[in-house]
Design an enzyme around this catalytic site. Sequence first.
Site, PDB file in Angstrom:
ATOM      1  N   HIS A  11       0.810  -1.229   0.000  1.00 14.85           N
ATOM      2  CA  HIS A  11       0.000   0.000   0.000  1.00 14.85           C
ATOM      3  C   HIS A  11       0.840   1.273   0.000  1.00 14.85           C
ATOM      4  O   HIS A  11       0.635   2.159  -0.835  1.00 14.85           O
ATOM      5  CB  HIS A  11      -0.952  -0.011   1.200  1.00 14.85           C
ATOM      6  CG  HIS A  11      -1.834  -1.218   1.248  1.00 14.85           C
ATOM      7  ND1 HIS A  11      -2.610  -1.602   0.170  1.00 14.85           N
ATOM      8  CD2 HIS A  11      -2.051  -2.132   2.207  1.00 14.85           C
ATOM      9  CE1 HIS A  11      -3.274  -2.693   0.475  1.00 14.85           C
ATOM     10  NE2 HIS A  11      -2.950  -3.046   1.709  1.00 14.85           N
ATOM     11  N   CYS A  42      -7.108  -6.486   4.550  1.00 16.03           N
ATOM     12  CA  CYS A  42      -8.303  -6.261   5.354  1.00 16.03           C
ATOM     13  C   CYS A  42      -9.537  -6.930   4.747  1.00 16.03           C
ATOM     14  O   CYS A  42     -10.564  -7.055   5.414  1.00 16.03           O
ATOM     15  CB  CYS A  42      -8.556  -4.763   5.515  1.00 16.03           C
ATOM     16  SG  CYS A  42      -8.646  -3.866   3.951  1.00 16.03           S
ATOM     17  N   ALA A 109       9.746   1.026   2.151  1.00 15.76           N
ATOM     18  CA  ALA A 109       8.332   0.688   2.357  1.00 15.76           C
ATOM     19  C   ALA A 109       8.252  -0.800   2.689  1.00 15.76           C
ATOM     20  O   ALA A 109       7.563  -1.574   2.030  1.00 15.76           O
ATOM     21  CB  ALA A 109       7.523   1.021   1.104  1.00 15.76           C
ATOM     22  N   ASP A 280       3.956   0.742   7.297  1.00 17.88           N
ATOM     23  CA  ASP A 280       4.032   0.048   8.584  1.00 17.88           C
ATOM     24  C   ASP A 280       5.429  -0.046   9.174  1.00 17.88           C
ATOM     25  O   ASP A 280       5.584  -0.422  10.333  1.00 17.88           O
ATOM     26  CB  ASP A 280       3.476  -1.377   8.443  1.00 17.88           C
ATOM     27  CG  ASP A 280       1.972  -1.404   8.280  1.00 17.88           C
ATOM     28  OD1 ASP A 280       1.359  -0.325   8.209  1.00 17.88           O
ATOM     29  OD2 ASP A 280       1.404  -2.516   8.216  1.00 17.88           O
TER      30      ASP A 280
END
Length: 442
Positions: A11, A42, A109, A280
Amino acid sequence: MSKIIVIGANHAGTAAINTILDNYEDDVVVFDGNSNISFLGCGMALWIGKQIDGPEGLFYSSKELLEEKGAIIYMETIVEHVDYEKKIVYAKGKDGKEYQESYDKLILACGSLPMRPTIPGSDLENVQMVKLYQNAQDVIEKLNNPELKNIVVVGGGYIGVELAEAFRRCDKEVTLIDCADTCLGAYYDHSFTDLMNQNLTEHGIKLAFNQSVLEIKGNQKVESVVTDKGEYAADMVILAVGFKPNNELGKDVLKLYSNGAYLVNKKQETSLKDVYAIGDCATVYDNTIDDVNYIALATNAVRSGIVAAHNVCGQPLESIGVQGSNGICIYDLKMVSTGLTLSKAKKLGFKATSVSYRDLQKPAFIKENQEVMIEIVYDEETRRILGCQMASKYDISMGIHMFSLAIQEHLTIDKLALLDIFFLPHFNQPYNYITMAGLTAK
């Protein structure tokens, strides 16, 4: 024109890559260890629970789409080392081919990694971690075995609760275990978690809270889970106890947050010049506490990718911070939250209190109607709104966006009481639950 290397293309990485390619002429080289891009984790519980037809819609980008825009993409290629002084990335592909790529700017990332607790028996067959597309695919294949009847989910966070519902929808016997006294305690106060616990119980999910897992038993294949309070039959065990930032490429070079995430400023810059971290693996600026924090959400990842992309290309842009807005829908019970819970606010030292209100979404004469529950957390001294939680079988999710903005802009509970909220019976009540919560705050 700069050469930008992006390590990781889920993402945050995808958002950064698209932003660079759509707005600038810089060269972009991407390394990712996975075989796919942009999997919406998700949504995997919807796939597992057969609420959607398949996984195809859970991807919104691909290697081909990014290459069409001009990026050079190396999939299934692990970055083994970064020489930050010489600005060189060293990587190795699945086929053994080695790569050396220099960069002008680097975007990390790297995402997060699932925590695997050191429990005896956690290496048995059918003890699963569920994060990637491949993990979900593996679980679905095993669910086709009619002998697989009992599933134990360890971890009562969002993923654990969503998977518990998914397995129950597949007619499996499901037990949800957590060492806390409730599920979803990081996001909601007890009046809301009690509502979810009741919802889960009513749908046949066994709850085993306040219990620590001591051992997973079995002969090659899992057979049961032993806690400090009991033993539960298990043909499959899902470990969903949380995630940790993936900091392997820079933990000895870059400044880290207390949990190991790369410490970044509002431009997503790390402690090293020309190196950015997003998603994250990095920190965020949390407006609820006016300080750096770690909140791993896909929405935060996307925003951080956009911010970093503009900055690496020479266009200054700062993050406006986040509130940690989130939500869940289990058996049509919808719960959303943003900011701090009352318990968390008190632990952080705020002189916090809250106001709660329950009412129907629409006037009583409307036939199709649902109850709504709201709790607003605020500071007794400054009156500033610190958080909000809402629950209903009606889709009240858009309301939480208003509270996210309220927290960001330091709105007081008193101003909320006089906010211009329209009324029409098709939508709400003249004295709606948001207004009434504000008016009854002391």
